[in-house]
Design a protein around this motif. Structure first.
Motif, PDB file in Angstrom:
ATOM      1  N   PRO A   1      -9.684  55.831 -12.266  1.00 17.85           N
ATOM      2  CA  PRO A   1      -9.377  55.172 -10.988  1.00 17.85           C
ATOM      3  C   PRO A   1     -10.649  54.894 -10.204  1.00 17.85           C
ATOM      4  O   PRO A   1     -11.636  55.615 -10.328  1.00 17.85           O
ATOM      5  CB  PRO A   1      -8.473  56.189 -10.276  1.00 17.85           C
ATOM      6  CG  PRO A   1      -8.833  57.509 -10.882  1.00 17.85           C
ATOM      7  CD  PRO A   1      -9.184  57.222 -12.311  1.00 17.85           C
ATOM      8  N   GLU A   2     -10.597  53.867  -9.373  1.00 16.28           N
ATOM      9  CA  GLU A   2     -11.787  53.445  -8.638  1.00 16.28           C
ATOM     10  C   GLU A   2     -12.324  54.556  -7.735  1.00 16.28           C
ATOM     11  O   GLU A   2     -13.542  54.691  -7.572  1.00 16.28           O
ATOM     12  CB  GLU A   2     -11.465  52.202  -7.804  1.00 16.28           C
ATOM     13  CG  GLU A   2     -12.647  51.633  -7.043  1.00 16.28           C
ATOM     14  CD  GLU A   2     -13.789  51.183  -7.942  1.00 16.28           C
ATOM     15  OE1 GLU A   2     -14.949  51.217  -7.491  1.00 16.28           O
ATOM     16  OE2 GLU A   2     -13.516  50.800  -9.097  1.00 16.28           O
ATOM     17  N   ASP A   3     -11.429  55.347  -7.155  1.00 21.50           N
ATOM     18  CA  ASP A   3     -11.915  56.387  -6.243  1.00 21.50           C
ATOM     19  C   ASP A   3     -12.595  57.551  -6.973  1.00 21.50           C
ATOM     20  O   ASP A   3     -13.134  58.464  -6.338  1.00 21.50           O
ATOM     21  CB  ASP A   3     -10.788  56.905  -5.344  1.00 21.50           C
ATOM     22  CG  ASP A   3      -9.640  57.518  -6.137  1.00 21.50           C
ATOM     23  OD1 ASP A   3      -9.713  57.576  -7.380  1.00 21.50           O
ATOM     24  OD2 ASP A   3      -8.657  57.945  -5.504  1.00 21.50           O
ATOM     25  N   SER A   4     -12.567  57.523  -8.307  1.00 25.76           N
ATOM     26  CA  SER A   4     -13.258  58.559  -9.086  1.00 25.76           C
ATOM     27  C   SER A   4     -14.630  58.099  -9.556  1.00 25.76           C
ATOM     28  O   SER A   4     -15.400  58.908 -10.084  1.00 25.76           O
ATOM     29  CB  SER A   4     -12.418  58.957 -10.308  1.00 25.76           C
ATOM     30  OG  SER A   4     -11.205  59.570  -9.925  1.00 25.76           O
ATOM     31  N   VAL A   5     -14.929  56.827  -9.380  1.00 22.34           N
ATOM     32  CA  VAL A   5     -16.168  56.276  -9.925  1.00 22.34           C
ATOM     33  C   VAL A   5     -17.406  56.948  -9.328  1.00 22.34           C
ATOM     34  O   VAL A   5     -18.254  57.465 -10.055  1.00 22.34           O
ATOM     35  CB  VAL A   5     -16.238  54.753  -9.710  1.00 22.34           C
ATOM     36  CG1 VAL A   5     -17.623  54.225 -10.117  1.00 22.34           C
ATOM     37  CG2 VAL A   5     -15.154  54.056 -10.528  1.00 22.34           C
ATOM     38  N   GLU A   6     -17.517  56.950  -8.015  1.00 23.06           N
ATOM     39  CA  GLU A   6     -18.730  57.492  -7.401  1.00 23.06           C
ATOM     40  C   GLU A   6     -18.905  58.990  -7.643  1.00 23.06           C
ATOM     41  O   GLU A   6     -20.039  59.444  -7.888  1.00 23.06           O
ATOM     42  CB  GLU A   6     -18.764  57.172  -5.902  1.00 23.06           C
ATOM     43  CG  GLU A   6     -19.014  55.709  -5.603  1.00 23.06           C
ATOM     44  CD  GLU A   6     -20.260  55.154  -6.294  1.00 23.06           C
ATOM     45  OE1 GLU A   6     -21.316  55.837  -6.253  1.00 23.06           O
ATOM     46  OE2 GLU A   6     -20.185  54.070  -6.882  1.00 23.06           O
ATOM     47  N   PRO A   7     -17.842  59.802  -7.588  1.00 21.76           N
ATOM     48  CA  PRO A   7     -18.029  61.219  -7.942  1.00 21.76           C
ATOM     49  C   PRO A   7     -18.540  61.402  -9.370  1.00 21.76           C
ATOM     50  O   PRO A   7     -19.364  62.296  -9.630  1.00 21.76           O
ATOM     51  CB  PRO A   7     -16.621  61.807  -7.779  1.00 21.76           C
ATOM     52  CG  PRO A   7     -15.993  60.955  -6.733  1.00 21.76           C
ATOM     53  CD  PRO A   7     -16.489  59.568  -7.030  1.00 21.76           C
TER      54      PRO A   7
END
Length: 276
Positions: free
Chosen positions: A143-149
């Motif tokens: 998911p996109e919200d997991s990309v930066e982590p």
């Protein structure tokens, strides 16, 4: 000399469990005596688990996790290691990247030497932030919200290559990894420039296996060989596919990978001579 001295050497997973049990106890600011009292056992058991002389079971780990205040993620990662601790070599699933790579990260931090071969894309320790993002976003299950982590997680691993660390690393990158387009042309040029810059470090050597060198019979899939200063920690080979990670520590298997890497690395092209 007692019988234990003649017993089998602790496995890679068992050593990692031992290290983490001790680390979590210290983080919780508990003595071995306090841990033993809370656990309901003799203090020698805590000492032997932390020394890797007694394999902590999954049940032991769950109980210690409560005593040391571990969160659910830390607990499950440690339980996974404990379940594989008796096997010579270890396999873990990669359902969640950071959790699945928990053992690899621990080994990387302790390694004194590393031999890393990457085939279809540049290995994680050498990737630029934009290259990392492109790789992660190519996976439809992330998911996109997991990309930066995940980007932050991979970048944190790259600190191993800093001048303050004693790790000596050799990287062999197949030309295919530099020809396969990952994002726009500038991203790929930036990635190549980053490799050239990293190669300037005395601790990092990067070479390219060019297409013109033909098919090397032993370079079928990526792998990492890690060596350690402590004689109690034999060399380990790390292998990975989309579903699982494997850790090999049987000496004959590890030796084969070490020899294949050295043979190819000696024939490969220095990164500064590579022209895209």
């Amino acid at each position: 000399m007692n019988a234990m001295a003649h017993g089998p050497r602790a496995t890679i997973a068992q050593r990692q469990v031992a290290n983490r049990i001790r680390m979590y106890r210290l983080r919780a600011k508990k003595t071995q005596e306090e841990a033993a009292m809370a656990f309901g056992c003799a203090v020698w058991k805590i000492r032997r688990m932390e020394a890797g002389k007694v394999a902590a079971t999954a049940g032991d780990v769950r109980e210690l996790a409560v005593i040391y205040g571990l969160d659910a993620r830390e607990t499950e990662a440690l339980v996974g290691l404990a379940k594989g601790a008796k096997a010579r070599g270890f396999t873990s699933t990669l359902d969640s990247m950071p959790q699945g790579l928990t053992l690899l990260v621990g080994l990387e931090a302790q390694a004194s030497t590393m031999k890393d071969y990457s085939a279809s894309y540049v290995t994680g320790l050498l990737q630029t932030p934009d290259y990392i993002r492109a790789i992660i976003r190519a996976d439809p299950d992330v998911p996109e919200d997991s990309v930066e982590p995940l980007v932050d997680f991979r970048l944190s691993r790259q600190q191993l290559l800093g001048a303050e660390n004693s790790l000596k690393a050799q990287f062999l990158v197949h030309e295919a990894a530099l020809r396969t387009r990952i994002g726009p042309p500038q991203l790929m040029q930036d990635q190549l420039n980053h490799l050239v810059e990293l190669n300037e470090s005395e601790a990092v050597t990067i070479r390219i296996w060019p297409f013109e060198a033909g098919l090397h019979p032993l370079l079928a899939a990526p792998f990492i060989v890690m060596g350690f200063d402590d004689p109690a920690d034999p060399d380990v080979v790390y292998l990975e596919n989309h579903l699982e990670a494997r850790y090999l520590e049987i000496p004959t298997q590890v030796h084969k990978f070490e020899m294949m890497f050295t043979d190819a690395f000696d024939q490969a092209q220095p990164i500064k001579e590579f022209r895209p």
